[in-house]
Design an enzyme around this catalytic site. Structure first.
Site, PDB file in Angstrom:
ATOM      1  N   ASN A  44       0.848  -1.203   0.000  1.00 41.26           N
ATOM      2  CA  ASN A  44       0.000   0.000   0.000  1.00 41.26           C
ATOM      3  C   ASN A  44       0.880   1.248   0.000  1.00 41.26           C
ATOM      4  O   ASN A  44       0.702   2.161  -0.807  1.00 41.26           O
ATOM      5  CB  ASN A  44      -0.905   0.029   1.237  1.00 41.26           C
ATOM      6  N   ASP A  45       1.827   1.269   0.913  1.00 47.91           N
ATOM      7  CA  ASP A  45       2.725   2.425   0.959  1.00 47.91           C
ATOM      8  C   ASP A  45       3.772   2.358  -0.145  1.00 47.91           C
ATOM      9  O   ASP A  45       4.138   3.386  -0.707  1.00 47.91           O
ATOM     10  CB  ASP A  45       3.406   2.523   2.324  1.00 47.91           C
ATOM     11  N   ARG A  56      -2.023   8.084  -1.181  1.00 57.88           N
ATOM     12  CA  ARG A  56      -3.035   7.018  -1.185  1.00 57.88           C
ATOM     13  C   ARG A  56      -4.376   7.454  -0.598  1.00 57.88           C
ATOM     14  O   ARG A  56      -5.384   6.771  -0.727  1.00 57.88           O
ATOM     15  CB  ARG A  56      -2.497   5.759  -0.475  1.00 57.88           C
ATOM     16  N   CYS A  94       2.317  -8.157   2.886  1.00 55.33           N
ATOM     17  CA  CYS A  94       1.174  -7.977   3.783  1.00 55.33           C
ATOM     18  C   CYS A  94       0.278  -6.832   3.335  1.00 55.33           C
ATOM     19  O   CYS A  94      -0.755  -6.584   3.937  1.00 55.33           O
ATOM     20  CB  CYS A  94       1.643  -7.770   5.215  1.00 55.33           C
TER      21      CYS A  94
HETATM   22  C1  PEP Z   1       1.208  -1.244   3.614  1.00 51.82           C
HETATM   23  O1  PEP Z   1       1.627  -0.082   3.570  1.00 51.82           O
HETATM   24  O2  PEP Z   1       1.108  -1.990   2.618  1.00 51.82           O
HETATM   25  C2  PEP Z   1       0.771  -1.829   4.897  1.00 51.82           C
HETATM   26  C3  PEP Z   1       0.492  -3.105   5.021  1.00 51.82           C
HETATM   27  O3  PEP Z   1       0.626  -1.008   5.967  1.00 51.82           O
HETATM   28  P1  PEP Z   1      -0.557   0.079   6.134  1.00 51.82           P
HETATM   29  O4  PEP Z   1      -1.591  -0.187   5.066  1.00 51.82           O
HETATM   30  O5  PEP Z   1      -1.101  -0.099   7.510  1.00 51.82           O
HETATM   31  O6  PEP Z   1       0.175   1.361   5.944  1.00 51.82           O
HETATM   32 MG    MG Z   2       2.239   0.919   5.379  1.00 51.43          MG
END
Ligand code: PEP
Ligand code: MG
Length: 537
Positions: free
Chosen positions: A450-451, A461, A498
């Site tokens: 995601n990051d 995002r 993840c």
């Molecule tokens: C991510 O950034 O992919 C992550 C799993 O952490 P979060 O979405 O909590 O920033």
């Molecule tokens: Mg993250």
């Protein structure tokens, strides 16, 4: 037939009659009272009665949704006793000689508006809570008893903004889906819907709908359709049947190992936000927990969670997972996850700002408390800890130094602790580029796509205007994942994913081919991904 587009809080399809839930607000009229003392007593009695109801609700909710989510009813009790809120009501009754119902309704609206205008997502979501407590008191003042909803027929619940206490009182078997006109995906109602595994839409601009009207909730596309024509209805009945069939088929995969056709084992774990999510992890047969977002423990508190509070949460998760690997991410506060009591400055670019490990290395008392709790819990299962937002090797070296100091402190106090596997999240392009160096410091990598997507593509995002540019399938992101896996294997450690991309069934085969060792996904996605792994070479 009418169709409205809402925001998806939880996916899935539901077809059924609408049941609207209104508020008790409409009943409130302003009247002049002669006996102010008597009116103040009416308010105080109703408030006490509301607190008693909330205590009972807490007891009811506890076994259904767990401590973490039932805690909202304790928060409501505290909000009802809040001096500012009560004084505002009492002052209005006394100075304007108005009835208690009107004073509560007006004060409730004022406070709700104040919360709604705040910058912080968490505080904004409190707007629904203050409305909820006010309506409870108004209902008691009006002499209306709480409905138990015991024998309702299954229906799609439509409301302006469903309050958590209303949500929890609904009999799960009688709810096909939730649709709210207001609300955010961060609200407790959305969280409870996910916990209940019920399709849910928020911020859906639906007009008035008569009770009993047939409707469809499409939680995949975010659609709420009322009075569907024959063709639409038929289409969704087919989709619903397919969804149910799919669920049955997937259930047969419970207990199966997640291995590819060629016999390679992929560790298939689940992501959680708190202790109460573990039930869904076990129900969906995940083989471990690949991401426990520990900052949720901080987000739902009004103050820093103590070592004891954290220890008890981590210990419970480890005990429930009975020896399966549990990866707890140290707190990732900052960016969109803001907390008042951290007193963080406003920032021009919060995603590029003061967050996660950067806060932990500066404000070490917070980090050390968390590490002590983690070490103490480590004897209750197989614990792994990972650090978010790493960009440089020295950060990991410093984390390791602090961890060693925490261990020495525990030794000195003769407090037992076990082995902790240490990993880093790979979610900055810098971490990708120095993955070979980072691999010398840790035992595993977990890729936060995601990051990583946000920072690689330079796309905030949180900004929904940029949705079409936020492409997690971008070749740059996929190449980076491959680079990280290769660097990990070169150094003899393992690498998983993840972030949300791990749950993308279109990519399971690609990830297997890249050599990804672990995938950690939402509990509801474990079985679909297992299917993908079993079908991969
Ligand atoms: C991510 O950034 O992919 C992550 C799993 O952490 P979060 O979405 O909590 O920033
Ligand atoms: Mg993250």
């Amino acid at each position: 037939m009418e169709q409205f587009k809402g925001k998806i809080a939880f996916g899935g399809i539901a077809i059924g009659p609408v049941r609207t839930i209104g508020s008790s607000h409409q009943m409130v009229r302003r009247t002049r009272v002669e006996d102010v003392t008597q009116e103040l007593k009416r308010f105080s009695d109703a408030k006490e009665c509301a607190i008693e109801e909330l205590k009972a609700l807490y007891e009811k909710a506890l076994p259904q949704v767990g401590e973490e989510h039932a805690a909202i009813f304790e928060v409501h009790q505290m909000m009802l006793d809040d001096a500012d809120y009560c004084e505002a009501i009492e002052h209005m009754i006394a100075s304007q000689q108005v009835n208690a119902e009107f004073a509560v309704a007006t004060t409730g609206d004022n406070f709700a508006e104040m919360f709604a205008s705040m910058d912080d997502d968490y505080m904004r979501a409190r707007s629904a809570d203050v409305k909820d407590i006010s309506e409870r008191v108004i209902r008691i003042l009006c002499g209306v008893h709480e409905s138990t909803d015991g024998d309702q027929h299954p229906a799609i619940i439509l409301a302006d903004d469903l309050a958590p206490s209303e949500t929890i009182q609904l009999d799960r078997k009688s709810v096909l889906a939730f649709v709210t006109r207001e609300g955010s995906v961060n609200s407790h109602t959305a969280i409870l819907a996910r916990m209940m595994n019920i399709p849910a839409l928020v911020a859906t601009p639906a007009g008035e709908v008569t009770d009993g009207t047939l409707a469809i909730v499409d939680g995949k596309q975010g659609l709420f359709i009322t009075d569907p024509d024959g063709e639409t209805r038929e289409k969704y009945e087919k989709l619903l049947a397919a969804e149910q069939e799919q669920r049955k088929l997937l259930a047969t995969l419970k207990g199966r190992e997640s291995v590819t056709k060629s016999g390679r084992k992929i560790h298939l774990y689940a992501n959680i936000g708190g202790v109460s999510d573990v039930a869904a992890v076990l129900e969906n047969d995940a083989e471990g927990i690949g991401l426990f977002r520990s900052e949720f423990l901080y987000l739902q508190n009004n103050d820093y969670p103590t070592e004891e509070e954290q220890f008890s949460a981590y210990r419970r998760v480890l005990e429930m997972m009975a020896g399966k690997r549990v990866i707890i991410r140290t707190m990732d506060i900052g960016a969109d996850k803001k907390i008042d009591y951290f007193n963080l400055d406003e920032e021009e670019n919060p995603a590029l700002g003061y967050r996660a490990i950067r806060i932990c290395l500066d404000r070490q008392e917070i980090f050390r408390t968390q590490l002590r709790a983690l070490y103490r819990a480590s004897i209750y299962g197989r614990l792994a800890v990972m650090i978010p937002m790493i960009a440089s090797r020295w950060e990991v070296v410093e984390v390791k130094r602090i961890m060693a100091e925490v261990r020495s402190e525990l030794d000195a106090q003769e407090i037992p602790y076990g082995e902790i596997e240490l990993g880093v999240m790979i979610e900055t392009p810098a971490a990708v580029m120095i993955a070979d160096e980072l691999a010398q410091e840790v035992q595993f990598f977990s890729i936060g796509t995601n990051d990583l997507t946000q920072y690689t593509l330079a796309i905030d995002r949180q900004n929904n205007k940029l949705d079409r540019y936020y492409d997690a399938h971008h070749p740059a992101v996929l190449k980076m994942i491959k680079m990280v896996v290769d660097a990990a294997h070169e150094a003899g450690i393992w690498a998983g994913i993840c972030g949300e991309l791990g749950a993308d069934t279109e990519l399971t085969r690609t990830f297997v081919e890249m050599g990804v060792d672990e995938l950690s996904v939402a509990p509801g996605m474990v079985l679909p991904i297992r299917k993908g792994i079993l079908e991969a070479e």
